[in-house]
Enzyme design. Structure first.
Site, PDB file in Angstrom:
ATOM      1  N   ARG A  18       0.761  -1.356  -0.111  1.00  0.00           N
ATOM      2  CA  ARG A  18      -0.008  -0.103  -0.269  1.00  0.00           C
ATOM      3  C   ARG A  18       1.008   1.308  -0.228  1.00  0.00           C
ATOM      4  NH1 ARG A  18      -3.716  -0.143   5.098  1.00  0.00           N
ATOM      5  NH2 ARG A  18      -1.702  -1.363   5.429  1.00  0.00           N
ATOM      6  N   ASN A  36      -6.356  -3.067   2.196  1.00  0.00           N
ATOM      7  CA  ASN A  36      -6.239  -4.283   2.303  1.00  0.00           C
ATOM      8  C   ASN A  36      -7.779  -5.005   2.552  1.00  0.00           C
ATOM      9  OD1 ASN A  36      -3.104  -4.643   2.171  1.00  0.00           O
ATOM     10  ND2 ASN A  36      -3.147  -4.518   4.489  1.00  0.00           N
TER      11      ASN A  36
END
Length: 89
Positions: A18, A36
């Protein structure tokens, strides 16, 4: 502006995916979100067509050095939501 929904599967959690995706979004002038979800990473991205293409290719190639993308899904999103930045949620 185009909107894309990308789901990335593989070794993409716990490896900085990320964080690196956010850096790629900044590089290619992309706004949206990354998060996520269960065993994959979900990305909503908005930007110009050429910028989105480069961003998506970079993400699929492996956003972080420790990641490994096994599979992904990509679809156009038809909505009026306008993002102002790219953020991890």
């Amino acid at each position: 502006m185009q909107h894309k929904h990308l789901q990335v599967f593989g070794t993409v959690q716990g490896v900085g995916f990320r964080y690196y995706t956010e850096k790629l979004a900044q590089k290619y002038n992309i706004v949206g979100t990354v998060q996520n979800v269960e065993d994959y990473v979900e990305i909503y991205a908005q930007g110009k067509e050429a910028d989105l293409e480069q961003f998506i290719n970079a993400v699929i190639d492996g956003a972080s050095p420790a990641s490994s993308v096994d599979n992904y899904t990509l679809e156009d999103v038809n909505n009026d939501k306008q993002y102002s930045e790219f953020q991890s949620i």
